[in-house]
Design a protein around this motif. Structure first.
Motif, mmCIF file in Angstrom:
data_model
loop_
_atom_site.group_PDB
_atom_site.id
_atom_site.type_symbol
_atom_site.label_atom_id
_atom_site.label_comp_id
_atom_site.label_asym_id
_atom_site.label_seq_id
_atom_site.Cartn_x
_atom_site.Cartn_y
_atom_site.Cartn_z
ATOM 1 N N VAL A 89 28.511 41.138 10.572
ATOM 2 C CA VAL A 89 28.899 40.392 9.376
ATOM 3 C C VAL A 89 28.185 40.992 8.167
ATOM 4 O O VAL A 89 26.993 41.305 8.241
ATOM 5 C CB VAL A 89 28.503 38.905 9.543
ATOM 6 C CG1 VAL A 89 28.750 38.120 8.262
ATOM 7 C CG2 VAL A 89 29.263 38.276 10.710
ATOM 8 N N ILE A 90 28.921 41.178 7.071
ATOM 9 C CA ILE A 90 28.317 41.717 5.852
ATOM 10 C C ILE A 90 28.776 40.885 4.655
ATOM 11 O O ILE A 90 29.920 41.009 4.206
ATOM 12 C CB ILE A 90 28.707 43.197 5.628
ATOM 13 C CG1 ILE A 90 28.402 44.023 6.883
ATOM 14 C CG2 ILE A 90 27.971 43.758 4.407
ATOM 15 C CD1 ILE A 90 28.635 45.514 6.723
ATOM 16 N N PRO A 91 27.921 40.039 4.130
ATOM 17 C CA PRO A 91 28.317 39.254 2.958
ATOM 18 C C PRO A 91 28.290 40.126 1.702
ATOM 19 O O PRO A 91 27.753 41.228 1.715
ATOM 20 C CB PRO A 91 27.247 38.170 2.887
ATOM 21 C CG PRO A 91 26.036 38.805 3.491
ATOM 22 C CD PRO A 91 26.542 39.766 4.540
ATOM 23 N N SER A 92 28.874 39.612 0.623
ATOM 24 C CA SER A 92 28.887 40.399 -0.604
ATOM 25 C C SER A 92 28.397 39.621 -1.823
ATOM 26 O O SER A 92 28.084 40.205 -2.844
ATOM 27 C CB SER A 92 30.310 40.898 -0.881
ATOM 28 O OG SER A 92 31.162 39.783 -1.054
ATOM 29 N N THR A 93 28.356 38.300 -1.703
ATOM 30 C CA THR A 93 27.915 37.479 -2.837
ATOM 31 C C THR A 93 26.970 36.394 -2.328
ATOM 32 O O THR A 93 26.943 36.108 -1.125
ATOM 33 C CB THR A 93 29.111 36.774 -3.520
ATOM 34 O OG1 THR A 93 29.558 35.714 -2.664
ATOM 35 C CG2 THR A 93 30.260 37.720 -3.817
ATOM 36 N N PRO A 94 26.217 35.767 -3.243
ATOM 37 C CA PRO A 94 25.318 34.692 -2.808
ATOM 38 C C PRO A 94 26.050 33.594 -2.036
ATOM 39 O O PRO A 94 25.601 33.156 -0.988
ATOM 40 C CB PRO A 94 24.739 34.166 -4.130
ATOM 41 C CG PRO A 94 24.779 35.347 -5.048
ATOM 42 C CD PRO A 94 26.030 36.093 -4.678
ATOM 43 N N ARG A 95 27.207 33.192 -2.551
ATOM 44 C CA ARG A 95 27.892 32.062 -1.925
ATOM 45 C C ARG A 95 28.388 32.388 -0.519
ATOM 46 O O ARG A 95 28.200 31.607 0.413
ATOM 47 C CB ARG A 95 29.049 31.596 -2.821
ATOM 48 C CG ARG A 95 29.670 30.327 -2.303
ATOM 49 C CD ARG A 95 30.534 29.675 -3.342
ATOM 50 N NE ARG A 95 31.134 28.461 -2.792
ATOM 51 C CZ ARG A 95 31.822 27.603 -3.515
ATOM 52 N NH1 ARG A 95 32.000 27.811 -4.808
ATOM 53 N NH2 ARG A 95 32.342 26.524 -2.950
ATOM 54 N N LYS B 226 21.153 45.033 0.257
ATOM 55 C CA LYS B 226 19.921 44.760 -0.495
ATOM 56 C C LYS B 226 20.086 45.026 -1.980
ATOM 57 O O LYS B 226 19.430 44.423 -2.807
ATOM 58 C CB LYS B 226 18.730 45.535 0.100
ATOM 59 C CG LYS B 226 18.834 47.039 0.016
ATOM 60 C CD LYS B 226 17.535 47.706 0.434
ATOM 61 C CE LYS B 226 17.531 48.283 1.835
ATOM 62 N NZ LYS B 226 18.510 49.322 2.139
ATOM 63 N N ARG B 227 21.027 45.921 -2.317
ATOM 64 C CA ARG B 227 21.281 46.202 -3.718
ATOM 65 C C ARG B 227 21.818 44.948 -4.438
ATOM 66 O O ARG B 227 21.649 44.777 -5.636
ATOM 67 C CB ARG B 227 22.317 47.332 -3.814
ATOM 68 C CG ARG B 227 22.587 47.803 -5.202
ATOM 69 C CD ARG B 227 23.936 48.467 -5.326
ATOM 70 N NE ARG B 227 24.196 49.485 -4.314
ATOM 71 C CZ ARG B 227 24.892 50.576 -4.544
ATOM 72 N NH1 ARG B 227 25.338 50.837 -5.747
ATOM 73 N NH2 ARG B 227 25.155 51.413 -3.578
ATOM 74 N N SER B 228 22.464 44.083 -3.668
ATOM 75 C CA SER B 228 23.046 42.878 -4.260
ATOM 76 C C SER B 228 22.110 41.672 -4.191
ATOM 77 O O SER B 228 22.454 40.598 -4.666
ATOM 78 C CB SER B 228 24.349 42.530 -3.538
ATOM 79 O OG SER B 228 25.205 43.641 -3.506
ATOM 80 N N TYR B 229 20.935 41.850 -3.560
ATOM 81 C CA TYR B 229 20.022 40.722 -3.353
ATOM 82 C C TYR B 229 19.749 39.932 -4.646
ATOM 83 O O TYR B 229 19.798 38.725 -4.674
ATOM 84 C CB TYR B 229 18.682 41.236 -2.832
ATOM 85 C CG TYR B 229 18.517 41.206 -1.327
ATOM 86 C CD1 TYR B 229 19.241 40.340 -0.518
ATOM 87 C CD2 TYR B 229 17.579 42.051 -0.699
ATOM 88 C CE1 TYR B 229 19.056 40.306 0.864
ATOM 89 C CE2 TYR B 229 17.380 42.016 0.676
ATOM 90 C CZ TYR B 229 18.124 41.144 1.461
ATOM 91 O OH TYR B 229 17.925 41.108 2.816
ATOM 92 N N ARG B 230 19.405 40.687 -5.697
ATOM 93 C CA ARG B 230 19.030 40.012 -6.940
ATOM 94 C C ARG B 230 19.872 40.503 -8.120
ATOM 95 O O ARG B 230 19.521 40.295 -9.268
ATOM 96 C CB ARG B 230 17.542 40.276 -7.236
ATOM 97 C CG ARG B 230 16.629 39.677 -6.177
ATOM 98 C CD ARG B 230 15.181 40.041 -6.399
ATOM 99 N NE ARG B 230 14.377 39.582 -5.279
ATOM 100 C CZ ARG B 230 13.918 38.344 -5.144
ATOM 101 N NH1 ARG B 230 14.150 37.445 -6.073
ATOM 102 N NH2 ARG B 230 13.213 37.999 -4.079
ATOM 103 N N ALA B 231 20.986 41.178 -7.798
ATOM 104 C CA ALA B 231 21.765 41.815 -8.857
ATOM 105 C C ALA B 231 22.541 40.808 -9.704
ATOM 106 O O ALA B 231 22.814 41.051 -10.873
ATOM 107 C CB ALA B 231 22.737 42.824 -8.248
#
Lengths: 326, 363
Positions: free
Chosen positions: A146-152, A174-179
């Motif tokens: 599973v690979i999420p793409s957004t916080p929600r 990880k690039r999207s962790y705090r982006a």
């Protein structure tokens, strides 16, 4: 709804699952006192104590192998690989055992566990900290990737992963962790593992991506609409394996054109599998060859030159334009 | 700062009943006759089933199997001391122990004939299927041990087996390390049978004993004559008691010998001498145990003959049960990929069934 980043969102999911079910335990390197190197496990130790939030010795196979034992004995371990680049030490336990107990015992023994691992590049990290090797795990029957793409969706999917009856590799971009931040509901939200999501509906072309590549893809898709006046159907894969062929093929049937954006190298990637499925089911609906925008088949470069290798909005734009004009 | 000794460690060896049948009465455990006879019976049954299976493999009636002949004391005795709450996390050379834990010979035959159904065992038995990847199972045992401790389950131990070869694997060391740190209620039993296929024990590790590896992980370790049922009884009981009472893990090196091949797929003559095998035959745990029982006046040639006959019929019946089994469904593998049905797998199941129906019409 509160706005939060992906780190906070996954943390919320873990907090809530741990409060609901005392069989959920978290373990890994520096997940307790240090709260995880990306702080995904922040506050868990304080709230749930060291019996449930375990700072383990530094040994990935040990973390994962003992998690298998915990799962066999009725716990629901959520173990962390500090970086996906360190996770290859678990592959023999994953291929050799976690994926097989159910089948080996014809359903008597099962291994419901989650392995969380930050993956992918774009954060200027050292060697082994930037790869996208989802295809490696996706080839193993009995394992879900599973690979999420957004916080929600990260929050809704980590909850689903914890509740899943089988081993789930949960790869966090990880690039999207705090982006960026997104509204995430406080109350429970669960998404189904194995289902892709149509993010934008459109009739002219299907664009498929997942994880960290969703952001440059969304930007590009918006531009395609503005500049070319074309309506893109954008699909977020969310689960790499088992793959949701139906959402993909139904969309391609409608649009006749498809571009896939993948952070990983081209060879033997998830994009290749998507093309194979399109070939199996909807080949005759295609108006153009399916294009892939991917990394190159080179060893992941050090961060000094990594940005030149990822699919960029420009490369994605060109691929979509070419496919539309074919 | 002076250079000084900051640690001093020692390793103990235990033997109670030697190969000539002589007993060290100071160390001799008090075991009632019923238990002694029961343990002996399991060992004899294990040996007979083992020999029968080798023959059946030679006749093509089952697939490859790994015999445990010669190692019965090292695994049957600890299994006999386990109770229903204890967990059994085996490798693949503890056939007798599996029988003690409630597996049937017919099931073992099914397993060795290549069917997962041979592993089916209700969860309540707390006995995991055979683990073929060397050493990997030791980590599962430690995770189970953690769960036992976390749930506050009293009087419960986890027993895991591995061979001398496994002690070179990373997982083995990670397991001992995690068990030490977590004080997990795990009993590690290494059946050091001197050979890992063709690699002799002295090429496996330069360490003088395998038992001493426990020291590095802060775990009590002991070397035991693994062909001595009494020493195995004492060492296993002590380790099980320690685990069950919250005292943490123990490591037992059971020094034994693989009298047969690694599996029916190799020929030991290629890598070891017959003299060596003959030497170890003198240390065989079965005749040794028999002598002990005779010495106690509870066994004789007549009883032995009756037991052997009884066991032969038991094995005959198991073989018949196995061979009378109905054909198993070919598509069973599609049932257990995931806990929930998936459309791709179901589609492939249909393709598979269709292919089966079509058979070999073109080829």
């Amino acid at each position: 709804m509160p706005k939060m980043n992906m780190v906070q969102a996954i943390n919320l999911g873990l907090f809530q699952e741990m409060s609901k079910d005392d069989s959920v335990v978290v373990l890994g390197e520096d997940v307790g006192v240090d709260e995880g190197v990306f702080r995904v496990t922040a506050g868990l130790l304080e709230k749930y104590g060291e019996d449930r939030v375990i700072d383990t010795p530094l040994a990935e196979s040990g973390i994962f192998g003992t998690s298998i034992g915990m799962a066999l004995a009725g716990l629901k371990p959520v173990c962390e690989m500090q970086f996906s680049g360190f996770s290859y030490l678990i592959t023999h336990q994953l291929e050799g055992h976690a994926s097989r107990f159910r089948s080996r015992s014809q359903g008597d023994w099962t291994v419901p566990l989650v392995v969380r691992m930050p993956y992918g590049g774009g954060v200027r990290a050292m060697e082994h900290h930037s790869e996208s090797r989802e295809a490696l795990y996706a080839t193993i029957p009995g394992v879900k990737v599973v690979i999420p793409s957004t916080p929600r969706n990260a929050r809704a999917l980590i909850v689903a992963a914890v509740r899943d009856p089988d081993p789930v590799i949960f790869m966090e971009p990880k690039r999207s962790y705090r982006a960026f931040r997104e509204e995430v509901p406080e109350e429970e939200e669960v998404m189904e593992i194995g289902k892709a999501q149509v993010v934008h509906e459109g009739d002219d072309i299907t664009v498929i991506s997942w994880g960290a590549m969703m952001r440059p893809t969304i930007q590009t898709v918006d531009k395609i609409g503005e500049k070319l006046g074309k309506k893109v159907e954008l699909i977020d894969l969310l689960t790499v394996s088992p793959m949701d062929s139906i959402t993909i093929t139904e969309s391609v049937k409608k649009t006749g054109r498809c571009v896939i954006v993948q952070e990983a190298p081209k060879n033997m990637g998830v994009a290749s599998e998507i093309i194979a499925r399109i070939n199996d089911k909807v080949l005759m609906y295609l108006e153009a060859p399916v294009k892939r925008v991917t990394n190159y088949d080179v060893v992941t470069p050090y961060f000094g030159r990594e940005t030149n290798y990822f699919p960029t909005p420009d490369r994605i734009y060109r691929a979509i334009e070419e496919t539309l004009n074919f | 700062m002076p250079k000084k000794e900051i640690g001093k460690f020692s390793v103990s060896y235990m033997q109670i009943l030697d190969e000539t049948g002589k007993v060290d009465t100071k160390l001799e455990p008090k075991i009632n006759n019923k238990d002694l006879l029961a343990m002996y019976r399991w060992m004899v049954l294990s040996r007979e089933a083992d020999q029968r299976m080798i023959n059946m493999q030679r006749q093509g009636r089952i697939g490859t199997m790994g015999p445990s002949t010669g190692q019965e004391a090292a695994h049957v005795i600890p299994a006999y001391l386990m109770n229903e709450k204890d967990w059994f996390v085996g490798a693949f050379r503890e056939a007798g122990a599996r029988l003690v834990r409630g597996e049937t010979i017919a099931q073992a035959l099914l397993f060795y004939n290549g069917f997962e159904e041979g592993n089916k065992k209700p969860k309540e038995y707390r006995t995991l299927p055979v683990s073929i990847i060397v050493g990997a199972q030791t980590l599962h045992a430690v995770g189970i041990g953690y769960a036992v401790k976390y749930r506050g389950e009293k009087d419960t131990a986890v027993v895991t087996f591995m061979g001398d070869g496994a002690t070179s694997e990373g997982d083995f060391h990670e397991a001992l390390n995690f068990a030490g740190v977590w004080q997990a209620p795990v009993v590690f039993i290494c059946q050091n049978n001197q050979w890992a296929i063709s690699l002799p024990r002295h090429k496996q590790t330069k360490a003088e004993t395998i038992a001493q590896k426990a020291i590095a992980y802060g775990i009590p370790g002991i070397q035991v004559d693994g062909n001595d049922p009494l020493a195995m009884y004492v060492a296993s009981k002590e380790a099980l008691d320690r685990a069950r009472s919250g005292g943490g893990p123990t490591f037992i090196e059971a020094v034994t010998y693989r009298l047969m091949m690694h599996t029916t797929a190799d020929d030991p003559k290629k890598y070891r001498t017959e003299e060596e095998v003959d030497e170890w035959k003198q240390k065989d745990p079965l005749p040794r145990f028999q002598k002990y029982l005779e010495g106690k006046g509870i066994w004789d040639a007549k009883k032995e003959e009756a037991l052997v006959n009884e066991i032969k019929s038991e094995v005959d019946a198991a073989v018949k049960e196995f061979e009378d089994l109905k054909e198993l469904p070919a598509e069973a593998c599609f049932d257990h990929v995931f806990g929930t049905k998936h459309v791709d797998i179901e589609e492939q199941r249909m393709e598979f069934l269709d292919d089966q129906k079509r058979g070999t019409d073109n080829a």
